[in-house]
Design a protein around this motif. Structure first.
Motif, PDB file in Angstrom:
ATOM      1  N   THR A  92      -9.604  46.465 -71.826  1.00  0.00           N
ATOM      2  CA  THR A  92      -8.143  46.453 -71.864  1.00  0.00           C
ATOM      3  C   THR A  92      -7.608  46.967 -73.201  1.00  0.00           C
ATOM      4  OG1 THR A  92      -8.352  44.093 -72.373  1.00  0.00           O
ATOM      5  CG2 THR A  92      -7.701  44.680 -70.130  1.00  0.00           C
ATOM      6  N   THR A 191       1.396  38.286 -67.268  1.00  0.00           N
ATOM      7  CA  THR A 191       0.856  39.640 -67.391  1.00  0.00           C
ATOM      8  C   THR A 191       0.624  39.990 -68.854  1.00  0.00           C
ATOM      9  OG1 THR A 191       3.017  40.685 -67.582  1.00  0.00           O
ATOM     10  CG2 THR A 191       2.151  40.385 -65.340  1.00  0.00           C
ATOM     11  N   THR A 236      -2.925  37.300 -59.137  1.00  0.00           N
ATOM     12  CA  THR A 236      -2.096  38.307 -58.482  1.00  0.00           C
ATOM     13  C   THR A 236      -0.657  38.113 -58.935  1.00  0.00           C
ATOM     14  OG1 THR A 236      -1.475  39.259 -56.349  1.00  0.00           O
ATOM     15  CG2 THR A 236      -1.641  36.869 -56.446  1.00  0.00           C
ATOM     16  N   ASP A 247      -4.952  42.898 -64.785  1.00  0.00           N
ATOM     17  CA  ASP A 247      -5.723  43.792 -65.653  1.00  0.00           C
ATOM     18  C   ASP A 247      -6.729  44.581 -64.822  1.00  0.00           C
ATOM     19  OD1 ASP A 247      -4.394  43.196 -67.919  1.00  0.00           O
ATOM     20  OD2 ASP A 247      -5.917  41.890 -68.781  1.00  0.00           O
ATOM     21  N   PRO A 248      -7.061  45.782 -65.272  1.00  0.00           N
ATOM     22  CA  PRO A 248      -7.969  46.628 -64.502  1.00  0.00           C
ATOM     23  C   PRO A 248      -9.428  46.155 -64.593  1.00  0.00           C
ATOM     24  CG  PRO A 248      -7.420  47.683 -66.580  1.00  0.00           C
ATOM     25  CD  PRO A 248      -6.589  46.439 -66.499  1.00  0.00           C
ATOM     26  N   ALA A 249     -10.179  46.457 -63.549  1.00  0.00           N
ATOM     27  CA  ALA A 249     -11.625  46.226 -63.595  1.00  0.00           C
ATOM     28  C   ALA A 249     -12.203  47.128 -64.692  1.00  0.00           C
ATOM     29  CB  ALA A 249     -12.229  46.560 -62.246  1.00  0.00           C
ATOM     30  N   ASP A 251     -12.781  44.270 -66.332  1.00  0.00           N
ATOM     31  CA  ASP A 251     -12.384  42.969 -66.871  1.00  0.00           C
ATOM     32  C   ASP A 251     -11.851  42.092 -65.754  1.00  0.00           C
ATOM     33  OD1 ASP A 251     -13.181  43.411 -69.398  1.00  0.00           O
ATOM     34  OD2 ASP A 251     -11.205  43.812 -70.231  1.00  0.00           O
ATOM     35  N   PRO A 253      -9.157  40.230 -63.589  1.00  0.00           N
ATOM     36  CA  PRO A 253      -7.751  40.580 -63.330  1.00  0.00           C
ATOM     37  C   PRO A 253      -6.772  39.677 -64.083  1.00  0.00           C
ATOM     38  CG  PRO A 253      -8.743  39.506 -61.414  1.00  0.00           C
ATOM     39  CD  PRO A 253      -9.848  39.759 -62.388  1.00  0.00           C
ATOM     40  N   ASN A 258      -8.645  38.114 -70.797  1.00  0.00           N
ATOM     41  CA  ASN A 258      -8.985  39.347 -71.514  1.00  0.00           C
ATOM     42  C   ASN A 258      -8.353  39.397 -72.899  1.00  0.00           C
ATOM     43  OD1 ASN A 258     -10.393  40.212 -69.249  1.00  0.00           O
ATOM     44  ND2 ASN A 258      -8.531  41.096 -68.357  1.00  0.00           N
TER      45      ASN A 258
END
Ligand code: FE2
Ligand code: FE2
Length: 488
Positions: A92, A191, A236, A247-249, A251, A253, A258
């Motif tokens: 991230t 987020t 989600t 968060d993107p893979a 890592d 979500p 993260n």
């Protein structure tokens, strides 16, 4: 289920040439770092201990390149060239550096980007040697809960921060040694972008010098705070994502996991938990435990594992004071009602009260802090209250004063760690979900187990000496609205 621990570059046994004796006349013309200072968009300290710290950052406020290294040393005007350390970059985009081999109780300065001099505000003081008091004899802990309103959208978290700064000015100018967050640190969905607005843009100055230790609230799991799932993989968001998304893979979500680099292996004391979701650590004379009352507690197996770890961890602890933090409060009549499970969203309130408070009381916890209710509520010195509010019996559950009434913790009614029954079996429970807003109370307010309840924004300061601890509710003006003392 958690991120694998990110391998960090290790700097051990650093020799700070020419600045060890503090005598300028003897200073050799040692080579210094030659990089350019970068002001990151987020800069914070993690896992500060006696001999190590993690410095973590991301972005560049001036829009240039991100820093890829850091220099540090005890002389802010001459950071030695051999201190230059490359950062590891996470999926991230966070850069992190583990500095180890540091001296206890020592102030170090650092430059992100590897400049030869450090900004005055970029420094940290390592913890004293294990079990020892800080030099000034006092461990100061600042605690905020439910502060994640976002500095620009809602200024109240900033007012609370300013109130703490005023308190510090009026109380010996002693900065916080530790900064604890009680969950709902970033509304409304936890987020990455909301973390930026609610944490890094609000506590910027403090985070550059003071280690942050958080816990997971319901809003850290997205879903507008109504998630009842048990795994961070279920993170989600609901809505259009204008405040960011998962968060993107590869890592997790879950942005919380993260962003923060939390101990899983007892790195800073305490027993290994094997997960970043809950952990413990030591600082000077204080042992601190952060529980996961949002995810782990909802699954029977995970809850049992966390409870067993808690018992083992507390059994192994011998420091003067023990503080536990978690999000869901056992005794509250604020915006959440500890007599109502609220369709499962607040089930952790019941699990904490029924299964965890007996362990706190049996294993020597002194203070417990939670948030979730947007209010300040502070209990008597109690034990054995595992039922609904109408089962609270002060005569058998609270420490009593000489008149047979529940003791206030103030003046000649100060609490003693070993309670009057001869056991260290009582705990003061505080709800401090007032770090960014206060909302409303619920039926039956105030909760009968609480000595002091108030709908007023603010935060908590704990001052823990060797024999005396004082915990204060500090308002936005720096005034103390409630406090109690515990001696040992
Ligand atoms: Fe909240
Ligand atoms: Fe909450």
């Amino acid at each position: 289920m958690n991120n694998p621990l990110i391998p960090l570059l290790l700097v051990t046994g650093l020799v700070l040439a020419g600045c060890s004796d503090g005598n300028n006349n003897n200073k050799k013309a040692a080579a210094t770092c030659e990089g350019a200072e970068v002001q990151p968009e987020r800069l914070f300290l993690q896992q500060l201990g006696s001999n190590s710290v993690i410095v973590k950052w991301r972005g560049n406020r001036d829009g240039g390149a991100e820093a890829s290294s850091l220099c540090f040393g005890t002389d802010m005007a001459a950071l030695p060239a051999e201190s230059k350390t490359s950062a590891t970059v996470t999926a991230t985009g966070h850069s992190e550096v583990l500095l180890s081999g540091l001296e206890p109780g020592t102030t170090y300065y650092y430059s992100v980007g590897g400049a030869g001099t450090a900004d005055a505000g970029h420094s940290f003081r390592t913890a004293p040697a294990a079990g020892e008091l800080p030099e000034d004899g006092n461990t100061r802990i600042w605690i905020v809960g439910d502060s994640g309103v976002g500095g620009t959208d809602d200024p109240e978290a900033g007012y609370v921060r300013d109130g703490f700064e005023t308190f510090v000015k009026n109380h010996g100018d002693e900065p916080a040694d530790l900064f604890l967050m009680l969950g709902d640190n970033a509304y409304n969905q936890g987020t990455d972008l909301e973390h930026q607005k609610a944490i890094f843009d609000v506590y910027t100055t403090l985070l550059a010098t003071t280690p942050l230790w958080p816990t997971i609230g319901n809003h850290e799991m997205g879903s507008l705070g109504i998630s009842t799932t048990t795994s961070p993989d279920d993170y989600t968001i609901i809505g259009d994502g204008s405040q960011g998304g998962p968060d993107p893979a590869p890592d997790s979500p879950m942005p919380y996991l993260n962003i923060f680099t939390l101990p899983t292996d007892g790195e800073i004391g305490g027993l290994p938990s094997g997960t970043e979701q809950y952990y413990s650590f030591d600082y000077a004379n204080v042992h601190i435990v952060s529980l996961d009352s949002q995810l782990s507690i909802r699954d029977p197996d995970s809850r049992a594992a966390m409870l067993q770890w808690l018992k083992d961890d507390l059994s192994a602890n011998s420091l003067d004071w023990t503080v536990v933090i978690f999000h869901h409060p056992p005794y509250t009549k604020g915006s959440h009602d500890s007599d109502s499970e609220l369709g499962g969203i607040d089930q952790p309130i019941f699990a904490i009260r029924e299964e965890f408070t007996p362990v706190f009381e049996q294993y020597g916890v002194d203070l417990a802090y939670s948030g979730h209710s947007h209010i300040y509520e502070r209990s008597y010195y109690i034990n054995g209250h595992t039922g609904l509010s109408d089962t609270f019996d002060p005569a058998t559950m609270a420490e009593l004063n000489d008149s047979g009434q529940p003791a206030s913790g103030q003046g000649d009614e100060a609490y003693t760690q070993i309670a009057r029954d001869g056991a260290d079996d009582k705990v003061v429970y505080t709800v401090a979900g007032n770090g960014g807003k206060v909302t409303f109370t619920t039926s039956g307010y105030p909760h009968p187990a609480n000595f002091f309840s108030k709908l007023e924004i603010g935060s908590v300061v704990i001052d823990a000496g060797a024999d005396r601890l004082e915990a204060s509710f500090v308002d936005m003006n720096g005034s103390v609205l409630d406090s109690f003392v515990m001696t040992r």
